[in-house]
Design an enzyme around this catalytic site. Sequence first.
Site, PDB file in Angstrom:
ATOM      1  N   GLU A 121      27.572  73.690  66.546  1.00  0.00           N
ATOM      2  CA  GLU A 121      27.932  72.963  67.773  1.00  0.00           C
ATOM      3  C   GLU A 121      29.347  73.328  68.207  1.00  0.00           C
ATOM      4  O   GLU A 121      30.198  73.550  67.359  1.00  0.00           O
ATOM      5  CB  GLU A 121      27.920  71.440  67.490  1.00  0.00           C
ATOM      6  CG  GLU A 121      26.696  70.968  66.772  1.00  0.00           C
ATOM      7  CD  GLU A 121      26.726  69.461  66.483  1.00  0.00           C
ATOM      8  OE1 GLU A 121      27.766  68.820  66.718  1.00  0.00           O
ATOM      9  OE2 GLU A 121      25.687  68.959  66.038  1.00  0.00           O
ATOM     10  N   LYS A 123      33.041  72.549  69.055  1.00  0.00           N
ATOM     11  CA  LYS A 123      33.918  71.442  68.672  1.00  0.00           C
ATOM     12  C   LYS A 123      34.696  71.022  69.910  1.00  0.00           C
ATOM     13  O   LYS A 123      35.597  71.723  70.369  1.00  0.00           O
ATOM     14  CB  LYS A 123      34.860  71.881  67.556  1.00  0.00           C
ATOM     15  CG  LYS A 123      35.676  70.737  66.995  1.00  0.00           C
ATOM     16  CD  LYS A 123      36.404  71.191  65.724  1.00  0.00           C
ATOM     17  CE  LYS A 123      37.134  70.041  65.062  1.00  0.00           C
ATOM     18  NZ  LYS A 123      38.170  69.451  65.898  1.00  0.00           N
ATOM     19  N   ASP A 125      37.222  69.292  72.325  1.00  0.00           N
ATOM     20  CA  ASP A 125      38.595  68.863  72.108  1.00  0.00           C
ATOM     21  C   ASP A 125      38.886  67.588  72.899  1.00  0.00           C
ATOM     22  O   ASP A 125      39.482  67.617  73.967  1.00  0.00           O
ATOM     23  CB  ASP A 125      39.551  69.990  72.525  1.00  0.00           C
ATOM     24  CG  ASP A 125      40.907  69.847  71.870  1.00  0.00           C
ATOM     25  OD1 ASP A 125      41.075  68.922  71.051  1.00  0.00           O
ATOM     26  OD2 ASP A 125      41.793  70.659  72.171  1.00  0.00           O
ATOM     27  N   TYR A 233      27.165  63.571  69.075  1.00  0.00           N
ATOM     28  CA  TYR A 233      26.881  64.582  68.056  1.00  0.00           C
ATOM     29  C   TYR A 233      26.617  64.035  66.665  1.00  0.00           C
ATOM     30  O   TYR A 233      26.455  64.810  65.736  1.00  0.00           O
ATOM     31  CB  TYR A 233      28.000  65.620  67.989  1.00  0.00           C
ATOM     32  CG  TYR A 233      29.397  65.047  67.837  1.00  0.00           C
ATOM     33  CD1 TYR A 233      29.748  64.267  66.738  1.00  0.00           C
ATOM     34  CD2 TYR A 233      30.364  65.302  68.803  1.00  0.00           C
ATOM     35  CE1 TYR A 233      31.011  63.748  66.604  1.00  0.00           C
ATOM     36  CE2 TYR A 233      31.641  64.789  68.675  1.00  0.00           C
ATOM     37  CZ  TYR A 233      31.958  64.004  67.579  1.00  0.00           C
ATOM     38  OH  TYR A 233      33.210  63.488  67.451  1.00  0.00           O
ATOM     39  N   LYS A 321      37.869  76.836  63.231  1.00  0.00           N
ATOM     40  CA  LYS A 321      38.822  76.649  64.320  1.00  0.00           C
ATOM     41  C   LYS A 321      39.142  77.973  65.015  1.00  0.00           C
ATOM     42  O   LYS A 321      39.306  79.003  64.376  1.00  0.00           O
ATOM     43  CB  LYS A 321      40.134  76.051  63.769  1.00  0.00           C
ATOM     44  CG  LYS A 321      39.945  74.711  63.092  1.00  0.00           C
ATOM     45  CD  LYS A 321      39.759  73.594  64.096  1.00  0.00           C
ATOM     46  CE  LYS A 321      41.030  73.227  64.769  1.00  0.00           C
ATOM     47  NZ  LYS A 321      41.652  72.001  64.283  1.00  0.00           N
ATOM     48  N   CYS A 415      62.431  80.787 102.629  1.00  0.00           N
ATOM     49  CA  CYS A 415      61.473  81.681 101.976  1.00  0.00           C
ATOM     50  C   CYS A 415      62.208  82.805 101.253  1.00  0.00           C
ATOM     51  O   CYS A 415      63.020  83.499 101.863  1.00  0.00           O
ATOM     52  CB  CYS A 415      60.510  82.255 103.014  1.00  0.00           C
ATOM     53  SG  CYS A 415      59.460  83.555 102.348  1.00  0.00           S
ATOM     54  N   CYS A 433      56.065  78.935 103.581  1.00  0.00           N
ATOM     55  CA  CYS A 433      56.949  79.658 104.475  1.00  0.00           C
ATOM     56  C   CYS A 433      56.276  79.664 105.842  1.00  0.00           C
ATOM     57  O   CYS A 433      55.081  79.890 105.954  1.00  0.00           O
ATOM     58  CB  CYS A 433      57.107  81.088 103.965  1.00  0.00           C
ATOM     59  SG  CYS A 433      57.715  82.190 105.236  1.00  0.00           S
ATOM     60  N   CYS A 438      56.756  87.072 108.126  1.00  0.00           N
ATOM     61  CA  CYS A 438      56.998  87.148 106.680  1.00  0.00           C
ATOM     62  C   CYS A 438      56.089  88.208 106.057  1.00  0.00           C
ATOM     63  O   CYS A 438      54.866  88.117 106.157  1.00  0.00           O
ATOM     64  CB  CYS A 438      56.735  85.806 106.026  1.00  0.00           C
ATOM     65  SG  CYS A 438      56.935  85.837 104.240  1.00  0.00           S
TER      66      CYS A 438
HETATM   67  S1  IVH Z   1      31.078  65.886  63.554  1.00  0.00           S
HETATM   68  C1  IVH Z   1      31.686  63.824  59.628  1.00  0.00           C
HETATM   69  N1  IVH Z   1      30.757  67.373  65.662  1.00  0.00           N
HETATM   70  O1  IVH Z   1      36.271  66.867  65.412  1.00  0.00           O
HETATM   71  C2  IVH Z   1      31.602  64.654  60.836  1.00  0.00           C
HETATM   72  N2  IVH Z   1      32.897  66.409  65.271  1.00  0.00           N
HETATM   73  O2  IVH Z   1      37.900  67.063  62.754  1.00  0.00           O
HETATM   74  C3  IVH Z   1      32.077  63.957  62.013  1.00  0.00           C
HETATM   75  N3  IVH Z   1      34.530  66.883  67.008  1.00  0.00           N
HETATM   76  O3  IVH Z   1      36.836  63.537  64.510  1.00  0.00           O
HETATM   77  C4  IVH Z   1      32.387  64.828  63.127  1.00  0.00           C
HETATM   78  N4  IVH Z   1      33.202  68.076  68.289  1.00  0.00           N
HETATM   79  O4  IVH Z   1      36.490  64.069  66.959  1.00  0.00           O
HETATM   80  C5  IVH Z   1      31.596  66.640  64.945  1.00  0.00           C
HETATM   81  N5  IVH Z   1      30.319  68.660  67.546  1.00  0.00           N
HETATM   82  C6  IVH Z   1      31.163  67.920  66.824  1.00  0.00           C
HETATM   83  C7  IVH Z   1      32.500  67.702  67.211  1.00  0.00           C
HETATM   84  C8  IVH Z   1      33.326  66.943  66.401  1.00  0.00           C
HETATM   85  C9  IVH Z   1      34.413  67.576  68.153  1.00  0.00           C
HETATM   86  C10 IVH Z   1      35.767  66.236  66.541  1.00  0.00           C
HETATM   87  C11 IVH Z   1      35.599  64.784  66.139  1.00  0.00           C
HETATM   88  C12 IVH Z   1      36.072  64.686  64.744  1.00  0.00           C
HETATM   89  C13 IVH Z   1      36.877  65.908  64.560  1.00  0.00           C
HETATM   90  C14 IVH Z   1      36.802  66.344  63.131  1.00  0.00           C
END
Ligand code: IVH
Length: 675
Positions: A121, A123, A125, A233, A321, A415, A433, A438
Site C-alpha cells: 500500500e 504510505k 503522509d 487501511y 521509506k 518591473c 508589470c 515590456c
Molecule cells: S498500517 C500497525 N498502512 O504510517 C500498522 N499505516 O509509521 C498500522 N500510514 O501511524 C499502520 N499509510 O499513520 C498503515 N497504508 C498504510 C499507511 C500507514 C500511512 C501511517 C500511519 C502510521 C504510520 C506508521
Amino acid sequence: MEKQDVRLSLDEARREIESLREQIFYHDYRYYVLDSPEISDAEYDELMRRLRQLEAEFPELITPDSPTQRVGGQPLAGFQQVEHRLPMLSLDNAFSRDDLLAFHERVQRRLQGQPVSYVVEPKIDGLAVSLLYENGVFVRGATRGDGERGEDITENLRTIPSVPLRLRTKNPPPVLEVRGEAYMDRQDFDELNRLRAEKGEPLFANPRNAAAGSLRQLDPKVTASRRLNVFFYALGYHEGLELESHWQVLEYFKSIGLRVNSLIERCSSIDQVWNLCERIHGLRDSLTYDIDGVVVKVDSLAAQTALGSTGHSPRWAVALKFPPEEATTVVEDIIVQVGRTGALTPLAILRPVEVAGSTVSRATLHNADVLKAKDVRIGDTVIIRKAGDVIPEIVKPVESKRTGKERIFTFPDRCPVCGAEVQRLPGEAVTRCIGKACPAQLVEGLVHFASRGAMDIEGLGPALIRQLVDAGFVKDPSDLYFLDPEKLQQLPRMGKKSIENLMAAVEASKKRPFARVIFALGIRLVGEAAARELAAHFRSMERLMNASREELQAVPMIGDRIAESVVTFMSEPQNRRVIQRLAEAGVTMAEEEETAPAARPLEGKTVVLTGTLSKYSRQEAAELVRSLGGRVTSSVSRNTDFVVAGSNPGSKLTRARELGIPVLSEEDLEGFLKE
Ligand code: IVH
C-alpha cells in the site's frame, strides 16, 4: 415539489427524511469513495435542501448520523482523551531493497517457511485516525496520540465527506473500529496557504501539518472549511466479523463504503513486492496527495497473529521509506522573475542541494504575500520541499540559524525587466508589470493584439510574432504599423507574397472599430464587453486616457477593479507612447459618428442564455444583449422572447422547446449587431 406546501404527518416526515438520507449517503459514496458521481451538484443540493427543510420542521427527527450534521457542532473547550482498545502501533522502517529482503527473511523464519503473500500500500503522509462504528453508526473518532490514548476528534472527523456517518451494509457488526490516514490533497493545501497568506495568517509547512492542524481544531466549523480526506487501511478492535486476510479486510471496507486507496495490490512473492514498490515510487509525483513510502503487510491474518508485535510495531509489516522531499539549504539571493503575462514571481536562488533524487537550486516564493508570510531573508538557512511535479518551494526559514546578517528583501515597485510601474489589483495575489512594451510579455501581448476579437491581423500568429520580436523589428504593438518590407525579407520563410499579405493585413487592421482597439491594448480585466462599454461611453482615446477613476466607475458594468486597472494602465508613460504611435499610424482612435446612436434591435425583448458560448463569457453575452436593448433573465417562461443556446445547454433549452420559444445561436445573436 408540491409536498413543500403541505404539512406532513410525523410518520410521513420520518419516511421522507430517511429516504433522503439514504439517497444522500448513496451519492456521497459515489462521489467521495468511488469517485464516480451519478447526479449533478444541483440535484444533490436539492436533496440536502429538502432534508434541511424537513429537519427544521421536525427537529425531533434530527439524528447525529444525518448528513446535515456534518457541519454542526459547537466549539469545544478542549479535547477529551480516548483510550484505544487495541494500541495503535507504528511501523518499522526499511530504506532499501536489502532492508526489504531482510524483513521477508525474518517473516519466513518465524512462519517456518510457510508461503507468504503480502499486500502493498502507499504510505499516505497524513495523520493516523481511528473511527468507531457501533451497529454501523459512526460514534467516535480519535487521533493516534501516543498509541495508547489519543484525542477525541469525533466532531471534526464528522465534517470529512469521505467519512461515512453510517456504514453501507444491512447487517453491520455490533462494534467495528477502523483505522486510516486523514490527509489533505496538495492542491487544497496550496489553496489553503494562498488564502492564509492573503489574510496575513501563518502558513502550514506541508499538507501533513495542514491536515493535522485542521483536525486538531476545537471549532468543527473550521475543520469543515478545510478539504480533508481519509484512506482506510486497517482493522482495529471489532466484534462479529470473520475475515481471513488483510486483502479481505480491504475488500470488506470497500463494500461497506470505506474509502480504500486504489493503488493497493496483493503480491505472492517478494520480487513482485519490490517491483510494485518501485512502481508506486515512480507514481509519487503524479499523485494528488503526498506519500512518503510504501507499507508492506503480511496478508494472512492468522500469520499476522502468529508473528505478533514487538513493543510498538508489528512484525508483520514494514514501511519502505522513500527519500525525503524536504532538505535544508541556504538562500543566496532573492530575485523577481517576470512571466509571459507580466506576473512578478519572487524566486529564491539556493545553494544547490539534492532533494528526492534531483538537484535543486531555485525555489519559488509565489508572490508578495507568501514572501511576507514566510519571512524568508537573503542568507537564511531554509527548509525546502519538492513535492509532486511542482516547482520546489521554501517551507520556512530555520530561525535558530539566523546570525543577524540576513537581509530582508523588499518587493520592487517597478518591473525589473522594463522599469514600468507594477500593479496589484484589489483581491488579487499577483503583482503585474503593466508595461505594454515590456520585453518579458511582449510576445503574449502581441498575440492578443493581433487576435481575431482584437485587431484581427490575418496571418500574424505566434510563430511569426516570435520571429519579429527576435529579429528586433517589433518592440511594442505600434511597431507593427511601421514595419519595413525590405527588412522583412531577412526573415526565414518570408517571401515577397507573404510580406505583401502581412502588410495588407496590418493596413486593414487600422480600420477596426474603436472598441476593438481598446480591447487589443490588453488592459487587465478589460474584456470585449468592457471595451465596448468604454468605447460607447468615452467615444475617443483622448477622453479615455484622461478619464478619472470616478468617471470610469460611473460607466455601467465598469466596477472599481476595472476602473483602477484602466487608470494605472493609462498613467504609464510607456503605454501612452504606444497609444500615441498607434494614432500616428492611423489606427481608429474614436467611435465613428454614424454608428451612434447604437441600434437597439432587442429593445423590450426578454432573453435567456444557456450553455457555453465560444466567443463570449456569460457576462459578456449578457452585456451584449443589454447593449442591444434587451433584458436578460435566468429562467425560461412564457414571457421569454428568445433563448440563446451555446454548447452543452441545460434544461432551459428543453423548456424553451416545450414552450415553443425561438432558440438562437451565438451567430444569430451577433447578427443583431449588424442590423
Ligand atoms: S498500517 C500497525 N498502512 O504510517 C500498522 N499505516 O509509521 C498500522 N500510514 O501511524 C499502520 N499509510 O499513520 C498503515 N497504508 C498504510 C499507511 C500507514 C500511512 C501511517 C500511519 C502510521 C504510520 C506508521
